[in-house]
Design an enzyme around this catalytic site. Structure first.
Site, mmCIF file in Angstrom:
data_model
loop_
_atom_site.group_PDB
_atom_site.id
_atom_site.type_symbol
_atom_site.label_atom_id
_atom_site.label_comp_id
_atom_site.label_asym_id
_atom_site.label_seq_id
_atom_site.Cartn_x
_atom_site.Cartn_y
_atom_site.Cartn_z
ATOM 1 N N ASP A 1 5.309 -0.763 7.391
ATOM 2 C CA ASP A 1 4.483 -1.355 8.443
ATOM 3 C C ASP A 1 5.306 -2.301 9.310
ATOM 4 O O ASP A 1 6.488 -2.541 9.034
ATOM 5 C CB ASP A 1 3.282 -2.074 7.822
ATOM 6 C CG ASP A 1 3.704 -2.934 6.633
ATOM 7 O OD1 ASP A 1 4.580 -3.798 6.836
ATOM 8 O OD2 ASP A 1 3.202 -2.724 5.503
ATOM 9 N N GLU B 1 13.086 13.771 24.552
ATOM 10 C CA GLU B 1 13.338 14.909 23.669
ATOM 11 C C GLU B 1 13.119 16.196 24.469
ATOM 12 O O GLU B 1 12.000 16.480 24.893
ATOM 13 C CB GLU B 1 12.371 14.871 22.482
ATOM 14 C CG GLU B 1 12.517 16.087 21.581
ATOM 15 C CD GLU B 1 11.331 16.304 20.632
ATOM 16 O OE1 GLU B 1 11.550 16.818 19.533
ATOM 17 O OE2 GLU B 1 10.186 15.965 21.009
ATOM 18 N N HIS C 1 14.030 12.372 12.504
ATOM 19 C CA HIS C 1 12.909 12.568 11.576
ATOM 20 C C HIS C 1 12.430 14.014 11.515
ATOM 21 O O HIS C 1 11.498 14.323 10.785
ATOM 22 C CB HIS C 1 11.752 11.658 11.991
ATOM 23 C CG HIS C 1 11.178 12.040 13.329
ATOM 24 N ND1 HIS C 1 11.903 11.962 14.502
ATOM 25 C CD2 HIS C 1 9.977 12.540 13.683
ATOM 26 C CE1 HIS C 1 11.161 12.373 15.503
ATOM 27 N NE2 HIS C 1 9.979 12.733 15.037
ATOM 28 N N ASP C 2 13.022 14.896 12.317
ATOM 29 C CA ASP C 2 12.565 16.287 12.350
ATOM 30 C C ASP C 2 13.534 17.257 11.675
ATOM 31 O O ASP C 2 13.190 18.427 11.494
ATOM 32 C CB ASP C 2 12.380 16.746 13.809
ATOM 33 C CG ASP C 2 11.170 16.096 14.468
ATOM 34 O OD1 ASP C 2 10.202 15.794 13.750
ATOM 35 O OD2 ASP C 2 11.205 15.898 15.690
ATOM 36 N N ASP D 1 0.838 -1.211 0.000
ATOM 37 C CA ASP D 1 0.000 0.000 0.000
ATOM 38 C C ASP D 1 0.873 1.262 0.000
ATOM 39 O O ASP D 1 0.380 2.373 0.161
ATOM 40 C CB ASP D 1 -0.980 0.004 1.190
ATOM 41 C CG ASP D 1 -0.250 0.033 2.537
ATOM 42 O OD1 ASP D 1 1.005 -0.005 2.548
ATOM 43 O OD2 ASP D 1 -0.932 0.092 3.574
ATOM 44 N N ASP E 1 7.739 5.128 21.064
ATOM 45 C CA ASP E 1 7.646 6.579 21.193
ATOM 46 C C ASP E 1 6.491 6.878 22.148
ATOM 47 O O ASP E 1 5.404 6.309 22.021
ATOM 48 C CB ASP E 1 7.373 7.191 19.812
ATOM 49 C CG ASP E 1 8.077 8.524 19.625
ATOM 50 O OD1 ASP E 1 7.881 9.409 20.479
ATOM 51 O OD2 ASP E 1 8.796 8.683 18.624
ATOM 52 N N ASP F 1 8.408 12.074 23.802
ATOM 53 C CA ASP F 1 8.229 13.218 22.915
ATOM 54 C C ASP F 1 8.077 14.507 23.735
ATOM 55 O O ASP F 1 7.396 14.509 24.765
ATOM 56 C CB ASP F 1 6.945 12.957 22.110
ATOM 57 C CG ASP F 1 6.747 13.910 20.955
ATOM 58 O OD1 ASP F 1 7.596 13.952 20.062
ATOM 59 O OD2 ASP F 1 5.714 14.623 20.946
#
Ligand code: GLC
Ligand code: CA
Length: 538
Positions: free
Chosen positions: A34, A269, A330-331, A30, A108, A210
């Site tokens: 995953d 974080e 990822h930021d 898709d 996370d 986070d």
């Protein structure tokens, strides 16, 4: 091996690898990564042999049910898996398969805010009399205006959102779809602690927390001072909406909960550009095990700058606390691109990797950095990141660092059989795992060698850090020592050959180098470092 080595917890000795689940491996065509995809790639991460990368733990960015307004950082159910990523059963299997290979799994933990679709918030917003009203941060405002100047960074608007039903404002400082919870409410706290227990009971090895410094807000709702800052970009000094002293009490409570299980860890974080502030979240070894040190995400390519950041961090950490380092996540834009310089980009990536993996502290790798994945330019029509959509073209957003993992040269890079949710970097046919795994000279092989060398070298795992030079300009030179054994690390940050004279640097043999053969003797009284040379001596 010495007993200390056995005594040191896994997260001090291990290398942690961040997976952005959407982008690692798709198993059902898709176009979205995953959990079953991740399971199928565990052997790549660590199959117990030096053919694999050799990481010790994975941290999964959120894979809980979510409307995906912020790609999973907006959670609508804390104790399940989003169908896009699989099922709880798949997660069980992932945990089991990872543990079977000695890989720890870190989830996370996004507990500063939920999705606006979370049942708690739906109930909270329904009426001022709702049982859960106080689970979130509501304010009547001043004459129809927000109570203060707090700002939603992803929306470029006030962080206070007026809700039609009750005509009050709720607080959301990311997107408007991420209302912030009220940690001063005892029931909310209890519900969140049950969430934390849920995954620990299942066997996860810890949490990446986070936005820790957001948890509690000023009770008097005071305005932040305005202050323009470029790197990282910001408009205010966050004195009142973040970094409140009460947050430390909450961190201690969460730590106590973690410590009631064995060998679990918390890494938080603390988003800020102040290492001092981050260091505070270690508490007296009674808050987070690790508070992310983001200094390297914002350093220019300069031995001097890196040196200062390392010394600062070593000096700031309370005794007994353990450092950590990160080059990419990822930021932020990937470091391969941040430090790119034509044909020297890859030599620089090797120097960066050697630095990350030989400093005293837990290294965090971001998926794909081991093959030198670059940030991709994302056209406006391809943007997915809500922040990118809002801030384009001022800031490009975060999609460029989240493109699919480049496994091989087949269509879609071996990531998926379908068109991926974000386009692959066009360099994937020449830069991918299969190509690099078979090439002893590749960046991947270099990471792999470093990781496996680290595992069998106590000085690199746990040794003290000592710099040979106090004001290095072109190179870094330091020593890691443990139980009378030392490894010296020399890193040339320039394309020039450097003549090095460091009286304290002992003569030794090559453990690993970009330019010399293993075991070669190096006479440190008369030595030169080649362009971007990495040299580890024992
Ligand atoms: C953290 C995450 C980021 C997310 C934000 C809001 O900074 O790393 O990806 O958008 O929190 O949850
Ligand atoms: Ca999929």
């Amino acid at each position: 091996m010495s007993s200390d080595l056995h005594a040191a917890p896994w997260w001090q000795q291990g290398v942690i690898y961040q997976i952005y689940p959407r982008s690692f491996q798709d198993s059902n065509a898709d176009g979205i990564g995953d959990l079953r995809g991740i399971i199928s790639r565990l052997d790549y991460l660590n199959d117990g042999t030096e053919k694999s990368l050799g990481v010790d733990a994975i941290w999964l960015s959120p894979c809980y049910p979510s409307p995906m307004s912020d790609f999973g950082y907006d959670i609508s159910d804390y104790t399940d898996i989003d169908p896009l990523f699989g099922t709880l059963q798949d997660f069980h299997e992932l945990l089991q398969e990872a543990h079977r290979r000695g890989i720890k799994v870190i989830m996370d933990l996004v507990i500063n805010h939920t999705s606006d679709q979370h049942p708690w918030f739906i109930e909270s917003r329904a009426s001022k009399a709702s049982d859960k009203r106080d689970w979130y941060i509501w304010h009547a405002g001043n004459k129809g205006k927000p109570p203060n100047n707090w700002f939603a960074g992803f929306e470029l608007k006030s962080a206070w959102w007026r809700d039609e039903t009750t005509q009050e404002f709720y607080l959301a400082t990311f997107t408007r779809h991420q209302p912030e919870v009220n940690w001063r409410n005892a029931q909310l706290k209890e519900a969140m602690f049950a969430v934390i227990r849920f995954w620990l009971e299942m066997g996860v090895d810890g949490y990446r927390m986070d936005t820790v410094n957001w948890y509690l807000k000023d009770e008097l709702w005071r305005n932040n001072p305005w202050h323009l800052q470029l790197n990282p970009p910001d408009l205010q000094r966050h004195i009142y909406d973040r970094n409140r002293p009460e947050t430390h009490g909450l961190c201690r409570d969460i730590r106590r909960l973690l410590d009631s299980y064995s060998e679990r860890m918390l890494v938080g974080e603390i988003f800020c550009d102040d290492a001092r502030l981050a260091a505070e979240y270690y508490g007296k070894s009674d808050e987070l095990h690790l508070a992310f040190n983001f200094a390297f995400l914002f350093q220019p390519w300069s031995a001097k700058h890196f040196h200062h950041k390392i010394v600062e961090w070593e000096n700031l950490l309370p005794t007994g606390c353990w450092p950590n380092y990160t080059l990419s996540n990822h930021d932020q834009p990937r470091h391969y691109t941040r430090y790119a310089q034509g044909t020297w980009s890859e030599p620089r990536a090797r120097v960066a990797a050697a630095l990350l993996l030989t400093l005293r502290g837990t290294p965090f790798l971001y998926y794909g950095e081991e093959i030198g994945m670059a940030n991709r330019h994302i056209a406006r029509r391809e943007l997915q990141d809500p922040m990118g959509k809002k801030l384009w073209p001022l800031l490009p957003g975060r999609d460029g660092a989240r493109t699919p993992m480049q496994w091989d040269s087949s269509p879609h890079g071996g990531f998926s059989f379908a068109k991926p949710w974000l386009p692959l970097n066009p360099d994937y046919p020449v830069k991918n795992v299969v190509g690099q795994a078979g090439d002893a000279q590749s960046l991947f092989s270099f990471y792999r060698r470093l990781l496996w060398l680290r595992k069998k070298t106590p000085a690199l795992l746990l040794g003290e850090y000592r710099s040979f030079a106090t004001t290095p300009h072109d190179f870094l030179a330091y020593q890691r020592s443990y139980n009378g054994e030392s490894v010296s690390v020399l890193l040339n940050f320039t394309r020039r050959r450097l003549r090095i004279h460091l009286p304290q640097l002992p003569t030794g043999r090559v453990l690993l180098s970009t330019h010399r053969g293993e075991g070669e003797k190096v006479d440190t009284a008369h030595m030169e470092l080649q362009a971007y040379e990495v040299l580890l001596l024992a």
